[in-house]
Design an enzyme around this catalytic site. Structure first.
Site, short mmCIF file in Angstrom:
data_model
loop_
_atom_site.label_atom_id
_atom_site.label_comp_id
_atom_site.label_asym_id
_atom_site.label_seq_id
_atom_site.Cartn_x
_atom_site.Cartn_y
_atom_site.Cartn_z
N ASN A 46 2.33 -27.80 -0.55
CA ASN A 46 2.53 -29.21 -0.86
C ASN A 46 3.41 -29.47 -2.09
OD1 ASN A 46 0.92 -28.85 -3.16
ND2 ASN A 46 -0.93 -29.64 -2.18
N SER A 98 -3.06 -39.27 -8.86
CA SER A 98 -1.98 -38.53 -8.23
C SER A 98 -1.31 -39.27 -7.07
CB SER A 98 -2.56 -37.17 -7.80
OG SER A 98 -1.55 -36.33 -7.33
#
Ligand code: 16G
Ligand code: ZN
Length: 540
Positions: free
Chosen positions: A385, A63
């Site tokens: 986020n 990620s």
């Protein structure tokens, strides 16, 4: 099979480390991961056999982490994250010290979990653009071959694309078929839905030309995939939206997530230094595997403004709620929003008081939010986020697809709702799908980023990372909003919070790093900073 696993495992020895399947699978420096990925392959085979040969997904990615890291996680048949009770099994296999111990642990799991070892096993897998990805895929293949697992290597994909494919394979030929089992099928589904969702937007004759959106792809897999999708999307002349791709260099792996991407923007509260956006121009940043997106812009005075996951949640919930009302389905389609403690208090207030919608708070981590969202007809969930999506219950999907509109206005609203159910990735947060969703909503509302920002004002907030001796002593309860231990600390936090106007603060042990995170918000910047520092000192 035992001998085959033994022989294959000998090529990928355990490096003498302790591993743990955390909130996002295993994640660390890529050179430590060979044995871990091999063993995750073994578990994927077991899981598929346990589920009578349904296909399991394996994604190799780290990620938003730096380029030298990598990671691996499993995807369950409907495209959700691995059932949590199996996380511990992954940890057991990863920590077996020798090849022999591994075979024993594997067989013990098979027995304990009553896995029929003669059932078929099927796995599909993919990876992001990291340099270590193809070597790690090799480790995975060794495990799949040793266990006689049928497999397909989809090479490089975004994480949500793999989730999509897993659901497609397992629903193929059923009444709930999710889509064509191919990367092309993903683009076709997405672009058809995008076109349909924009069908009824109107563009006033005197409207200034829309400059479109600039998308920072973190120099990761989102770059080439978004570019590919653009070939399928309608052009701006044909009622489409202008999408400009930047930071799409995947050939220099060291550039991944470096000075750009969703995590850089959200954490640093600033645009990538390379950004050439003009004031009021819409910008978006994806993360390294394209499952997170945040928006931002600078205003006329050069001030940076972030439109994070909370903003995407409020925008989506309000739009879907309006469509449901316009379609005459307000009663059947109850919209709810799921957030974590990190959501800005102003967003929560806006949802409950401004939009009149229920809000549920869950612990951090996508699986918690996803499950809570499934309890609504239409569950909107986003972490601040930028990770999130909207899930429609089977009953809601049926209502939307069979509703007989009573007027042209109802007809338009229903058709747009139908398009959204296809546009939104139902399996997991998907930056590309979320980006198109936001673009659709802004186009319908005729909003620029500043109209979106002005729906409510965020409370000033501060996030502090605190290094502690032992983070495990910090036990959170009430969706991580309170600390149950160490004893007495919550009372101290409450006392501090009480001294600030609109004050709110909590501390929780990180699930991904060896630290405690402290969040605080208050009416002014100074007070938020002050509160955060004081709570941080309590925790230290
Ligand atoms: C993981 C989670 C993410 C969460 C983050 C919190 C998934 C797929 N990812 O990356 O949702 O925001 O952990 O990290 O669930 P923390 O526990 O270190 O604060
Ligand atoms: Zn990600």
């Amino acid at each position: 099979m035992d001998q085959k696993i033994l022989d294959a495992s000998a090529k990928h020895p355990q490096p003498g480390k302790v591993f743990q399947y955390g909130t996002a699978g295993f994640r660390m420096k890529a050179d430590l991961l060979d044995s871990v990925v091999f063993r995750v392959g073994l578990l994927a085979a077991l899981r598929s056999r346990k589920l009578n040969g349904q296909t399991i997904g394996v994604m190799i990615t780290a990620s938003h982490n730096p380029p030298e890291d990598n990671g691996v996680k499993l995807v369950d048949p409907m495209g959700e994250m691995l059932e949590s009770s199996w996380e511990a099994h992954a940890t057991v296999l990863a920590n077996a010290e020798t090849d022999q111990a591994l075979v024993e642990a594997y067989n013990k799991l098979a027995t304990d979990l009553k896995v029929n070892q003669t059932a078929p096993a099927r796995v599909i897998f993919a990876r992001d653009t990291r340099a270590s990805g193809s070597r790690l895929a090799g480790c995975l293949i060794d495990a799949l071959e040793a266990t006689g697992t049928e497999s397909t290597d989809y090479k490089i994909l975004t994480t949500p694309q793999l989730h999509y494919l897993v659901r497609c394979v397992n629903t193929k030929g059923t009444a709930h078929a999710y889509g064509e089992v191919s990367e092309k099928g993903y683009y076709e589904k997405m672009s058809a839905a995008f076109k349909k969702a924009l069908k009824y937007r109107t563009i006033p004759d005197d409207a200034p030309e829309d400059k479109g959106v600039i998308v920072d792809c973190a120099n990761g897999v989102g770059g080439p995939k978004l570019r590919e999708l653009l070939r399928y999307l309608p052009s701006p002349q044909d009622k489409g939206v202008k999408i400009k791709v930047v930071n799409e260099d995947v050939h220099k792996p060291e550039n991944l997530n470096s000075q750009c991407g969703a995590d850089f923007v959200k954490t640093g509260q600033r645009a990538p230094p390379s950004s050439k956006a003009e004031p009021l121009e819409r910008c978006a940043s994806l993360d390294g595997d394209a499952d997170r997106v945040v928006y931002y812009f600078t205003d006329k005075d050069g001030k940076f403004n972030l439109l994070d996951g909370d903003r995407i949640a409020t925008l989506s919930a309000s739009f879907i709620g309006e469509l449901a009302r316009h379609a005459g389905l307000a009663e059947q389609l109850k919209v709810g929003v799921v957030q974590t403690a990190y959501a800005n208090g102003a967003s929560t207030k806006y949802i409950t008081s401004g939009l009149n919608l229920p809000v549920v708070c869950t612990p951090t981590g996508v699986k918690h939010l996803h499950h809570a969202a499934l309890r609504f007809d239409v569950g909107v969930y986003f972490e601040a986020n930028g990770h999130g999506t909207v899930v429609f219950s089977p009953a809601a999907l049926k209502t939307i697809s069979t509703h007989e509109p009573q007027s042209p206005a109802q007809h338009e609203a229903v058709e747009t709702l139908q398009a959204l159910t296809d546009l939104i990735n139902q399996t997991v947060g998907d930056a590309i799908s979320d980006l198109l969703l936001v673009e659709v909503i802004l186009a319908h509302k005729k909003w620029g980023p500043s109209e979106w920002l002005h729906t409510y004002s965020d409370l000033p907030n501060r996030l502090v990372r605190v290094e502690v001796k032992d983070r495990n002593i910090f036990k959170a309860v009430d969706a991580e909003r309170k600390l149950e231990s160490p004893a007495g600390i919550q009372d101290e936090i409450d006392k501090l919070v009480g001294k600030y106007k609109q004050g709110r603060s909590f501390a929780r042990a990180s699930g991904t790093e060896d630290a405690v995170r402290v969040y605080a918000e208050a009416e002014t910047r100074t007070e938020a900073d002050d509160l955060a520092q004081k709570v941080a000192s309590l925790v230290k």
